[in-house]
Design an enzyme around this catalytic site. Structure first.
Site, PDB file in Angstrom:
ATOM      1  N   CYS A 121       0.830  -1.203   0.000  1.00 32.52           N
ATOM      2  CA  CYS A 121       0.000   0.000   0.000  1.00 32.52           C
ATOM      3  C   CYS A 121       0.871   1.263   0.000  1.00 32.52           C
ATOM      4  CB  CYS A 121      -1.002  -0.022   1.147  1.00 32.52           C
ATOM      5  SG  CYS A 121      -2.323   1.209   0.954  1.00 32.52           S
ATOM      6  N   HIS A 144      -3.729  -5.124   0.429  1.00 37.05           N
ATOM      7  CA  HIS A 144      -3.327  -5.423   1.810  1.00 37.05           C
ATOM      8  C   HIS A 144      -3.480  -6.922   2.095  1.00 37.05           C
ATOM      9  CE1 HIS A 144      -2.638  -1.532   3.805  1.00 37.05           C
ATOM     10  NE2 HIS A 144      -3.599  -1.037   3.039  1.00 37.05           N
ATOM     11  N   GLU A 179      -2.157  -8.488   4.443  1.00 37.80           N
ATOM     12  CA  GLU A 179      -2.115  -8.671   5.906  1.00 37.80           C
ATOM     13  C   GLU A 179      -3.438  -8.355   6.585  1.00 37.80           C
ATOM     14  OE1 GLU A 179      -1.285  -4.244   5.604  1.00 37.80           O
ATOM     15  OE2 GLU A 179      -1.259  -6.028   4.328  1.00 37.80           O
TER      16      GLU A 179
END
Length: 234
Positions: free
Chosen positions: A96, A179, A181
């Site tokens: 990001c 993203h 994660e």
């Protein structure tokens, strides 16, 4: 393998007790694919810095609420760090904000997109091993890369973000706008927190609905961890 996480953003105080900070999310995401990795964190947003790019075998650059163009005292030094690590041949993953900052540091451009917010689950088309695959991935961004740096190859993107995955050919750098994660619960909580303020309701409602489908976080983890291991010689 020692992996340094450079924390460029802070999880909202109303969410951090439930979901953890960004380094914790990255450890949860990568550990199943790199079980022997030793993760270390430096919170650059708080002024913490490693001595240099060789302090770890590889680096992860996190997301942030800031833009690469903001006048924060740690942003220019982090660009310098990215360039130094690239010159030293130390592998880097950027996610990001980390994706955008690496592009800026290495000769490209990132800026606020006229397309507005990307949030929820977006479908990325990524070329891997000579074939294009679709990865449904969670996103949360207004900015995106608009000029690809010299020496970078566009591996993939989405309808909203065409330059969404970059691999650099003259340095071991791999970055993505999505993203991997983030889990669905955190993404939903973040969208609800921002809905009607920074994220327009017309974007927030379909973004929340999109999270009914699971993201391909594990698949992205296997691919990115495999890339790291390959760059470090297995």
């Amino acid at each position: 393998m020692r992996i340094g996480i450079l924390e460029a953003g802070l999880v909202h105080e109303g969410l951090v007790d439930v979901y953890g900070d960004f380094p914790a999310m990255f450890r949860r995401w990568l550990t199943p694919h790199l079980p022997a990795a030793d993760f270390r964190t430096w919170s650059v947003i708080r002024g913490e810095w490693p001595d240099g790019p060789r302090d770890c075998d590889a680096w992860v650059h996190t997301g942030s609420r800031f833009g690469v163009y903001d006048d924060e005292p740690w942003i220019a030094p982090l660009k310098d760090f990215i360039r130094a690590a690239a010159e030293a041949g130390v592998p880097q993953l950027g996610i990001c904000f980390g994706h955008q900052l690496a592009a800026e540091a290495l000769g490209g451009r990132a800026e606020k997109s006229p397309k507005g917010w990307g949030a929820g689950l977006h479908r990325y088309r990524i070329a891997l091993d000579g074939a294009e695959r679709e990865f449904p991935m969670i996103v949360s961004h207004q900015d995106q890369v608009t000029a690809v740096p010299p020496g970078a190859e566009v591996l993939g993107g989405s309808d909203h973000c065409p330059f969404g995955v970059l691999e650099y050919r003259d340095a071991p750098v791999l970055t993505a706008q999505f993203h991997p994660e983030f889990d669905r619960a955190f993404s939903a909580a973040l969208i609800r927190l921002r809905a009607g303020s920074s994220i327009p309701e017309r974007v927030a409602a379909p973004a929340l609905a999109s999270l009914a489908a699971p993201p391909a976080n594990a698949e992205a983890g296997r691919w990115m961890a495999g890339w790291l291991k390959a760059k470090l010689g297995g």
